[in-house]
Motif scaffolding. Sequence first.
Motif, PDB file in Angstrom:
ATOM      1  N   MET A   1       0.853  -1.186   0.000  1.00  0.00           N
ATOM      2  CA  MET A   1       0.000   0.000   0.000  1.00  0.00           C
ATOM      3  C   MET A   1       0.891   1.239   0.000  1.00  0.00           C
ATOM      4  N   TYR A  22      -2.857   3.224  10.988  1.00  0.00           N
ATOM      5  CA  TYR A  22      -2.840   2.240   9.912  1.00  0.00           C
ATOM      6  C   TYR A  22      -1.723   1.246  10.164  1.00  0.00           C
ATOM      7  N   GLU A  24       0.141  -2.305   8.013  1.00  0.00           N
ATOM      8  CA  GLU A  24       0.190  -3.242   6.891  1.00  0.00           C
ATOM      9  C   GLU A  24       0.971  -4.468   7.340  1.00  0.00           C
ATOM     10  N   THR A  25       0.421  -5.652   7.075  1.00  0.00           N
ATOM     11  CA  THR A  25       1.091  -6.913   7.389  1.00  0.00           C
ATOM     12  C   THR A  25       1.149  -7.738   6.100  1.00  0.00           C
ATOM     13  N   PHE A  29      -4.130  -4.959   5.171  1.00  0.00           N
ATOM     14  CA  PHE A  29      -3.949  -3.556   5.525  1.00  0.00           C
ATOM     15  C   PHE A  29      -5.185  -3.089   6.282  1.00  0.00           C
ATOM     16  N   CYS A  31      -6.780   0.589   8.054  1.00  0.00           N
ATOM     17  CA  CYS A  31      -6.668   2.021   8.291  1.00  0.00           C
ATOM     18  C   CYS A  31      -7.950   2.487   8.965  1.00  0.00           C
ATOM     19  N   ARG A  85     -10.458  -2.048   5.643  1.00  0.00           N
ATOM     20  CA  ARG A  85      -9.609  -3.243   5.725  1.00  0.00           C
ATOM     21  C   ARG A  85      -9.460  -3.819   4.319  1.00  0.00           C
ATOM     22  N   TYR A 190      -3.802   0.928  -3.521  1.00  0.00           N
ATOM     23  CA  TYR A 190      -3.581  -0.523  -3.458  1.00  0.00           C
ATOM     24  C   TYR A 190      -2.656  -0.883  -4.597  1.00  0.00           C
TER      25      TYR A 190
END
Length: 191
Positions: A1, A22, A24-25, A29, A31, A85, A190
């Motif tokens: 992202m 936010y 990100e894994t 994601f 936020c 999400r 994205y």
Amino acid sequence: MNLSVFQKAKKGNYHCGDSYFYIETEDGFLCALADGLGSGELAKESADAVMKVIQWNPDLGIEALVKKCNQALVGKRGVVLGILRIDFHTGTYSYSSIGNIGVITIDADGKRSRNIPLAGYLAGYPRPLRVARGKAEKGMFFLMFSDGVNDRRLSSELTRTRSVEQITHRYQELYGQFREDDTTLIVMEYD
């Protein structure tokens, strides 16, 4: 992202009553943006309380997160809240917006879609919830913003650049000085 944020307190205020978070894994994601009712320190306290709940529970679904956030607001000022999400494995997104947190999606072809938030706010009592879902496509943009942002100013001309940094920078240049309310604009791509 890819992500860029513009945030400023209401003109004349030191504290911004908007808070965002936010993460990100590998899996996805998340936020979230909360706007504490009113402005100043008490609004910030409520918005921060909600963001802490989300920070501590990033794996919960949107419905469960909203419920926990609502519980954290007992005895505090209320908030309006937006949560987005994105699931990287399924290539889908979901979001919910309560009150005047706006969400605009822009697909790779430039087609825009503006959500209609659920009326009201969170203040410690049960609320109905509506979750929008869709397919996340490469190059898709998500704009999440508090009521300090006039959504008419988020024109297709402003978002045509297809760069998250350029969109927030241009918004700040054009409208950053006109702040009748706490202002937060989060632009996400994205990729």
